[in-house]
Design a protein around this motif. Structure first.
Motif, PDB file in Angstrom:
ATOM      1  N   TRP A  85      -4.165   7.688   7.175  1.00 38.07           N
ATOM      2  CA  TRP A  85      -3.568   6.354   7.101  1.00 38.07           C
ATOM      3  C   TRP A  85      -4.166   5.583   5.936  1.00 38.07           C
ATOM      4  CZ3 TRP A  85      -5.971   1.716   9.881  1.00 38.07           C
ATOM      5  CH2 TRP A  85      -5.247   0.545   9.588  1.00 38.07           C
ATOM      6  N   ASP A 112      -6.097   4.392   0.696  1.00 41.74           N
ATOM      7  CA  ASP A 112      -7.536   4.616   0.531  1.00 41.74           C
ATOM      8  C   ASP A 112      -7.993   5.913   1.171  1.00 41.74           C
ATOM      9  OD1 ASP A 112      -7.846   3.679   3.386  1.00 41.74           O
ATOM     10  OD2 ASP A 112      -7.229   1.815   2.423  1.00 41.74           O
ATOM     11  N   ARG A 113      -7.127   6.582   1.897  1.00 41.93           N
ATOM     12  CA  ARG A 113      -7.496   7.892   2.466  1.00 41.93           C
ATOM     13  C   ARG A 113      -6.986   9.045   1.594  1.00 41.93           C
ATOM     14  NH1 ARG A 113     -10.434   5.279   4.566  1.00 41.93           N
ATOM     15  NH2 ARG A 113     -11.130   5.134   6.730  1.00 41.93           N
ATOM     16  N   TYR A 127       0.840  -1.202   0.000  1.00 45.50           N
ATOM     17  CA  TYR A 127       0.000   0.000   0.000  1.00 45.50           C
ATOM     18  C   TYR A 127       0.883   1.264   0.000  1.00 45.50           C
ATOM     19  CZ  TYR A 127      -3.538  -3.435   1.411  1.00 45.50           C
ATOM     20  OH  TYR A 127      -4.363  -4.531   1.469  1.00 45.50           O
ATOM     21  N   GLU A 155      -8.072   9.999  -1.222  1.00 42.76           N
ATOM     22  CA  GLU A 155      -9.231  10.739  -1.744  1.00 42.76           C
ATOM     23  C   GLU A 155      -9.707  11.774  -0.708  1.00 42.76           C
ATOM     24  OE1 GLU A 155     -12.322   8.077  -3.198  1.00 42.76           O
ATOM     25  OE2 GLU A 155     -13.852   9.577  -2.667  1.00 42.76           O
ATOM     26  N   ILE A 156      -9.689  11.378   0.539  1.00 42.84           N
ATOM     27  CA  ILE A 156     -10.112  12.293   1.610  1.00 42.84           C
ATOM     28  C   ILE A 156      -9.018  13.340   1.863  1.00 42.84           C
ATOM     29  CG2 ILE A 156     -10.696  12.427   4.080  1.00 42.84           C
ATOM     30  CD1 ILE A 156     -12.276   9.863   3.769  1.00 42.84           C
TER      31      ILE A 156
END
Lengths: 201, 201
Positions: A184, A187-188, A16, A190-191
Motif C-alpha cells: 500500500w 512509499d512501498r 499518490y 522501494e520495498i
C-alpha cells in the motif's frame, strides 16, 4: 517467481496513485513483469475501514495535502490539487474498463490522460462528457465512450472490480499486489522492488 | 539551514516508530543535526483524526500487521508483534521524560531498551514495575523511577508533551518535524533526507 502481472489498484482522486501510475510499469519492466491496472471506487473501501478523504480528516488531512504535493515534487510529477476534491471518479473508472477490454495499453494512456486532466490541469473529470473529451485526446471515439457510459454492464463492471479489490484486501491508493503480497502506498514501491529482487524476504 | 534539532515523535506501541528510532539519529548526524525525542500518547491524536490502532481497523489492520513486520525485516530490525497490543505506553513515556531532563542521551538508550523489550521480546511494559526493570538494565535506579512515576508533575508532563505535539500537527508515529516541515512515517525518511540535502525542495 511467477510471471503473473503486478496488479495496480488506484483511485482517480489519489495524488499518490497518480505518482504510482508514473512508476509502476518501469518497476515491473525491470523484472520482466507486466502490470494490470484497476481503477476502483476508494470510497467503498473507506466505508469499511472508517477512513475519510484527505480533505475531510482533521489534522491528518492538512498533512496529506502538504505531503501529496511534496511527494509529486520529489518524483518530478506535475500536480495541482483540484478545486473540487474529492470528485466522482465513477465515469472515468467505468470508461477505463471499457477501453481496457479492447486495448489494455491504450487504457493506461487514457488513465494517465485522465489523471493529468484532473490532478495537473484542474479539469473536472466527474461528468461523462469530460471523460469523453479526455478520451478523444488519446484517440478514442467520444460517441463510443458516451454510449458505453450508459451501458448497465459497464456500470456493473466497476462495482464488481471494486468489490473484488476489497475482497483481496485493497483499501488505499495506490495498492499493488505482486504474487499475492500486498503493498500500500507509493512509499512501498522501494520495498516492492526489493521483494521482486529477492523473490520475497 | 537551521541547526535546530530534528524533532522525533513516537509511540511505544508503534513498530514503525521503533524502526524510526533505529534510523533517525544516523540521518541527523549526516547533516550535523541533533535530534530531540518525544514519546507521545498516540491514542489522544487518534481521538481527533478518527484513526484506530492497527489491531482494530477492518481490512487495513490486517495489512498493517503484515506490513509492519515486513518493514522491520527490510531494515534488519528484530520484531515480534506483542501478545498484548496496543498496550498502555503511559508509564514508559512518563519515565522517558523524567530521564531526558537529566540526560537526553541516556533517555534515548532507555527508549531503545523499552522498545526492544516490548516489540522484540514480547515483554509487557505497561506496568511501572516493568518500566523500572528496563530502566535498571540501562543503569537507571529502579526506586528513583518508581518514585518519579508517582509524581503528579511527571504525569502532567506527558499530557503537556502530547498536547503540544498535537498542536504542531503530529498524528502518527514516527513523526519528524525538521525546521517546521512535517514528515509522517518511516517511509518519509528518504524524503526527509532529500529535504535536508536540498534545504527544502
Amino acid at each position: 517467481m511467477s510471471d503473473a502481472p503486478l496488479e495496480f489498484y488506484f483511485d482517480f482522486n489519489s495524488p499518490y496513485g497518480y505518482v504510482g501510475a508514473h512508476l509502476i510499469d518501469n518497476i515491473a519492466e525491470r523484472y520482466d513483469r507486466k502490470t494490470d491496472w484497476y481503477p476502483i471506487q476508494l470510497a467503498a473501501a473507506f466505508k469499511l475501514t472508517g477512513a475519510k478523504p484527505m480533505d475531510q480528516t482533521p489534522i491528518k488531512g492538512d498533512y496529506l495535502m502538504q505531503d501529496s504535493a511534496r511527494v509529486c515534487r520529489y518524483y518530478g510529477v506535475t500536480y495541482k490539487h483540484p478545486d473540487v476534491h474529492p470528485f466522482s471518479p465513477t465515469a472515468a473508472s467505468r470508461a477505463f474498463y471499457w477501453v481496457k477490454d479492447k486495448d489494455p495499453g491504450q487504457a493506461k494512456g487514457f488513465a494517465m490522460a485522465l489523471y493529468t486532466a484532473a490532478l495537473a490541469n484542474n479539469e473536472d473529470i466527474s461528468a461523462p462528457a469530460s471523460v469523453a473529451r479526455v478520451a478523444a485526446s488519446v484517440g478514442i471515439d467520444q460517441k463510443d465512450i458516451m454510449d458505453a457510459l450508459d451501458d448497465p454492464a459497464v456500470k456493473q463492471r466497476l462495482i464488481d472490480e471494486t468489490d473484488a479489490a476489497i475482497k483481496k484486501g485493497v483499501f488505499g491508493s495506490p495498492f499493488v499486489i505482486a504474487d499475492g503480497e500486498p503493498f500500500w502506498g507509493v512509499d512501498r514501491f522501494e520495498i516492492l522492488d526489493e521483494w521482486l529482487v529477492t523473490e520475497g524476504f
